[in-house]
Design a protein around this motif. Structure first.
Motif, short mmCIF file in Angstrom:
data_model
loop_
_atom_site.label_atom_id
_atom_site.label_comp_id
_atom_site.label_asym_id
_atom_site.label_seq_id
_atom_site.Cartn_x
_atom_site.Cartn_y
_atom_site.Cartn_z
N PRO A 106 35.35 41.27 38.58
CA PRO A 106 35.03 40.94 37.19
C PRO A 106 34.78 39.46 36.97
CG PRO A 106 37.40 41.09 37.46
CD PRO A 106 36.81 41.42 38.80
N LEU A 107 34.40 39.12 35.76
CA LEU A 107 34.25 37.73 35.36
C LEU A 107 35.53 37.17 34.74
CD1 LEU A 107 30.68 37.46 33.76
CD2 LEU A 107 31.41 36.92 36.08
N TYR A 108 36.47 38.05 34.42
CA TYR A 108 37.75 37.57 33.90
C TYR A 108 38.87 38.48 34.39
CZ TYR A 108 38.79 41.28 30.52
OH TYR A 108 39.14 42.47 29.95
N GLN A 109 40.05 37.93 34.47
CA GLN A 109 41.26 38.69 34.80
C GLN A 109 42.33 38.30 33.80
OE1 GLN A 109 41.84 40.99 37.17
NE2 GLN A 109 40.46 40.60 38.90
N GLU A 110 43.24 39.23 33.57
CA GLU A 110 44.37 38.97 32.67
C GLU A 110 45.69 39.29 33.36
OE1 GLU A 110 44.24 40.04 28.37
OE2 GLU A 110 42.42 41.12 28.96
N LEU A 111 46.69 38.52 33.03
CA LEU A 111 48.08 38.86 33.35
C LEU A 111 48.80 38.91 32.01
CD1 LEU A 111 50.13 39.40 35.58
CD2 LEU A 111 50.53 36.92 35.73
N PRO A 112 48.68 40.02 31.30
CA PRO A 112 49.10 40.06 29.90
C PRO A 112 50.58 39.80 29.68
CG PRO A 112 48.52 42.26 30.71
CD PRO A 112 48.07 41.30 31.75
#
Length: 277
Positions: A106-112
């Protein structure tokens, strides 16, 4: 479990290996996050991609501009720059599998649970979380289509689309998203992307330009953005919740690894006997 975030690798695989040894990285329990630009300049682009591909769920990466450009080169849309040392990668017997794997990233990743967002170059100040997710996911969908080369990669070059609007066409939105998330550094005061100035903050003499992370963001205040791309600032943003990790390893400086849980940075200088040009 430990979370490690690494700055732009750009084919500097030996330095990455030394960094991971310093922290005793264990893929069975740790996670390695990479801010993109895995390839180019250094001599180990093939080894870098094979390594991250082998990590499977123990690695989280985002695409950088060099990673997207690799797709164009592999697809015969662009010629490789000899300085990028991509010969071994392009000639590898598993190059098709590598490119297919790269297209899934992806173009972004999250660690919510930690309120962390990772992109290659940053997040446009005018984008909230919902817009970031929506626009980046549309690019991912396009990259995973069978006609991705003609429909997106061949169209993504150029500087004309420098400001976001929901009135843009679907393709224009995708191009803006790529420009913003993989190429952004300075913005004009009205939020337009500036592609010309790459100077360190103290050397930018344009009164109408600001680094993207200095403009008021629509992201939640408690969110931290981890990014790379901008080696000239050497990790210095002077903004508490904007963490820059590109510290110019491929240019002779060093590679930075950030350990989230201890909030510590581990550094690995460029190996001086490895030439990148």
């Amino acid at each position: 479990m430990a979370n490690y975030f690494v700055g732009d690798i750009q084919g500097c695989f030996e330095e990455l290996t030394l960094l991971l040894k310093k922290v005793d990285f264990n893929p069975s329990k740790d996670c390695l996050w990479a801010v993109g630009d895995l390839v180019a300049r250094g001599p180990g682009s093939l080894e870098t991609l094979r390594f991250f591909k082998s990590l499977s769920g123990s690695a989280k990466i985002v695409l950088g501009n060099h990673d997207l450009h690799l797709m164009a080169i592999h697809g015969k849309l662009k010629r490789a720059n000899p300085k990028d040392h991509l010969g071994a990668l392009l000639a590898a017997n598993d190059i098709e599998n590598i490119i297919d794997w790269l297209r899934l990233q992806p173009l972004y990743q999250e660690l919510p649970e930690k309120n962390i967002i990772m992109t290659h170059a940053g997040v446009p100040p005018e984008w909230d979380l919902a817009t970031l997710r929506q626009q980046a996911n549309l690019v991912s969908h396009a990259l995973q289509s069978k006609d991705y080369l003609q429909d997106l990669i061949s169209q993504m070059y150029g500087n004309d689309i420098d400001q976001f609007s929901f009135a843009l066409s679907p393709l224009e939105k995708q191009i803006y998203c790529i420009n913003a998330l993989t190429r952004m550094r300075y913005l004009t005061l009205d939020g337009r992307l500036n592609f010309n100035c790459k100077s360190p903050l103290q050397d930018c003499n344009h009164a109408d330009l600001q680094p993207w992370f200095s403009q008021t963001s629509k992201l939640p205040d408690n969110y931290r953005v981890v990014f790379g791309h901008w080696a000239a600032i050497m990790g210095q943003t002077h903004v508490a919740n904007r963490l820059a990790l590109d510290t110019g390893c491929c240019w002779g400086e060093y590679m930075t690894l950030w350990h989230l849980e201890s909030d510590q940075k581990i550094l690995q200088p460029k190996l001086k006997d490895v030439k990148t040009s």
